[in-house]
Design a protein around this motif. Structure first.
Motif, PDB file in Angstrom:
ATOM      1  N   UNK A 192      -7.526   5.508  -7.280  1.00  0.00           N
ATOM      2  CA  UNK A 192      -6.203   5.511  -6.640  1.00  0.00           C
ATOM      3  C   UNK A 192      -6.382   6.219  -5.311  1.00  0.00           C
ATOM      4  N   UNK A 193      -5.846   5.685  -4.221  1.00  0.00           N
ATOM      5  CA  UNK A 193      -5.990   6.384  -2.936  1.00  0.00           C
ATOM      6  C   UNK A 193      -5.328   7.758  -3.004  1.00  0.00           C
ATOM      7  N   UNK A 194      -5.934   8.794  -2.380  1.00  0.00           N
ATOM      8  CA  UNK A 194      -5.334  10.120  -2.454  1.00  0.00           C
ATOM      9  C   UNK A 194      -3.929  10.123  -1.846  1.00  0.00           C
ATOM     10  N   UNK A 195      -3.043  10.922  -2.449  1.00  0.00           N
ATOM     11  CA  UNK A 195      -1.674  11.010  -1.930  1.00  0.00           C
ATOM     12  C   UNK A 195      -1.705  11.880  -0.682  1.00  0.00           C
ATOM     13  N   UNK A 196      -1.137  11.416   0.409  1.00  0.00           N
ATOM     14  CA  UNK A 196      -1.151  12.217   1.641  1.00  0.00           C
ATOM     15  C   UNK A 196       0.032  11.841   2.510  1.00  0.00           C
ATOM     16  N   UNK A 209      11.911   6.859  -1.859  1.00  0.00           N
ATOM     17  CA  UNK A 209      12.442   7.819  -0.881  1.00  0.00           C
ATOM     18  C   UNK A 209      12.212   9.259  -1.361  1.00  0.00           C
ATOM     19  N   UNK A 210      12.467   9.524  -2.639  1.00  0.00           N
ATOM     20  CA  UNK A 210      12.316  10.900  -3.153  1.00  0.00           C
ATOM     21  C   UNK A 210      10.847  11.335  -3.157  1.00  0.00           C
ATOM     22  N   UNK A 211       9.936  10.435  -3.499  1.00  0.00           N
ATOM     23  CA  UNK A 211       8.510  10.789  -3.493  1.00  0.00           C
ATOM     24  C   UNK A 211       8.070  11.167  -2.083  1.00  0.00           C
ATOM     25  N   UNK A 212       8.541  10.398  -1.094  1.00  0.00           N
ATOM     26  CA  UNK A 212       8.190  10.700   0.292  1.00  0.00           C
ATOM     27  C   UNK A 212       8.815  12.038   0.703  1.00  0.00           C
ATOM     28  N   UNK A 270       9.723   8.778  10.358  1.00  0.00           N
ATOM     29  CA  UNK A 270       8.962   8.523   9.121  1.00  0.00           C
ATOM     30  C   UNK A 270       9.214   9.557   8.024  1.00  0.00           C
ATOM     31  N   UNK A 271      10.146  10.511   8.276  1.00  0.00           N
ATOM     32  CA  UNK A 271      10.611  11.365   7.185  1.00  0.00           C
ATOM     33  C   UNK A 271      11.902  10.708   6.709  1.00  0.00           C
ATOM     34  N   UNK A 272      12.131  10.650   5.401  1.00  0.00           N
ATOM     35  CA  UNK A 272      13.335   9.946   4.973  1.00  0.00           C
ATOM     36  C   UNK A 272      14.605  10.651   5.463  1.00  0.00           C
ATOM     37  N   UNK A 273      15.612   9.868   5.712  1.00  0.00           N
ATOM     38  CA  UNK A 273      16.896  10.369   6.187  1.00  0.00           C
ATOM     39  C   UNK A 273      17.495  11.359   5.173  1.00  0.00           C
TER      40      UNK A 273
END
Ligand code: GLV
Ligand code: MG
Length: 346
Positions: free
Chosen positions: A21-25, A326-329, A284-287
């Motif tokens: 799995x690609x690393x989360x970043x 959205x919440x994960x981001x 690119x940060x969620x609203x």
């Protein structure tokens, strides 16, 4: 096509196993720096806290007589700094160039343990990724590198767009793709000299039957390619990025182009000028309000099934998945950005 069993095997004896799995970043902006310039290298320690990814550029925009200085400058800045959670990338020269072999051998053997991702320009097909994949495995094994270096392709040739799915599927080393609108425009024979963004002449005219003034509405030149890139990337579990926006004097158009890409599924963009870092962060940060609403959806549907009404709007399994994106981001942003963390919780 490789068999399922061999797909995740290291390509050289002693190379690290590929990520499953690609690393989360968090990678809202890939901030480009020209590493041959001493005064730029001196600013890296401050930059580390301001951006998500620092990329040392070795390819286009670096003059031919500075290619070696850029390579050496990149190695120096990689060794001299602790990047913490900020990622370190480089854009190497293209595979047909006279510099790429030295870019790879010197960088991977001298600072490969610090390097997260290699951006590969002018990718035409999966064969380009396979070549780099194998070579990286050899160099990783030789240098005792423990964490695989990922590959990020630039989508900037007509041939590459034709082969986009095969590129996305080519290797577990694939991190994602960026749009390269300048080279792509040239490769396709598009009639524009702009680096990304719209064009005033690319428009539709209102029908004369409904609008005697024939108002023209500008369209997005990049909509088709970004859509194609997002589908290819997401289908293969890798990330899509917008690319460069060259008109630094037009931050409004830059923000709109970035936002269109964000709304369509891109996770980040390039920042070529310090003024674009704040724009990328904003986009690119969620609203904040959207995030608060998304959190309400997750709380109201703890197991992600069924249907509920929130503020008069119907929610079901599909909107739960949208809210989760959205919440994960937002959770990733909170780890990096204390100000936004407060806003999301407030
Ligand atoms: C980026 O490399 C571009 O060609 O747009
Ligand atoms: Mg290019």
């Amino acid at each position: 096509m490789k068999t399922y069993r061999s797909f995740y095997q290291p390509l050289a004896i002693g190379a690290p196993a590929p990520f499953r799995e690609p690393p989360v970043a968090l990678e809202r902006m890939i901030h480009f720096v020209p590493p041959h310039l001493e005064k730029i290298r001196a600013k890296i320690p401050q930059l580390i806290n301001q951006v998500d990814v620092i990329l040392g550029n070795l390819e286009d925009a670096i003059p031919a007589d500075q290619k070696e200085a850029a390579r050496q400058g990149f190695i120096e800045m990689a060794k001299a700094n602790d990047f913490g959670s900020t990622k370190l990338w480089t854009r190497i020269n293209s595979l047909e160039s006279p510099w790429v072999l030295d870019d790879l051998t010197e960088i991977v053997t001298q600072c490969g343990n610090k390097l997260d991702v290699i951006m590969l320009p002018k990718v035409n097909g999966p064969w380009d990724i396979h070549f780099l994949d194998q070579l990286l495995a050899q160099l990783e094994a030789k240098s005792g590198i423990k964490k695989p270096i990922l590959i990020h392709a630039i989508l900037e040739t007509a041939e590459g767009v034709n082969n986009i799915e095969a590129i996305a599927a080519s290797s577990p080393r694939m991190h994602g793709m960026s749009l390269g609108p300048a080279d792509l425009a040239a490769s396709r024979g598009m009639k524009t000299t702009r680096v990304g963004g719209g064009h005033p002449e690319y428009k539709v005219l209102a029908d004369s039957a409904i609008n005697s003034q024939r108002t023209g509405y500008q369209q997005d030149l990049w909509h088709y390619t970004i859509g194609k890139m997002v589908d290819a990337c997401m289908a293969h579990g890798i990330k899509a990025f917008y690319g460069p926006f060259g008109d630094f004097s037009d931050p409004e158009a830059c923000e709109v182009q970035f936002r269109n890409a964000f709304l369509m599924g891109c996770v980040g963009t390039w920042s070529l000028h310090p003024s674009q870092v704040a724009i990328a962060k904003r986009v690119f940060s969620p609203d904040v309000e959207e995030t608060k609403f998304a959190r309400k959806i997750l709380e109201a549907m703890p197991d992600g099934t069924g249907a509920v009404m929130i503020d008069g709007k119907m929610q079901d399994d599909a909107t739960w998945k949208q809210a989760k994106v959205i919440c994960d981001l937002a959770d990733l942003v909170c780890e990096k950005d204390p100000e936004l963390a407060q806003a999301y919780q407030g």
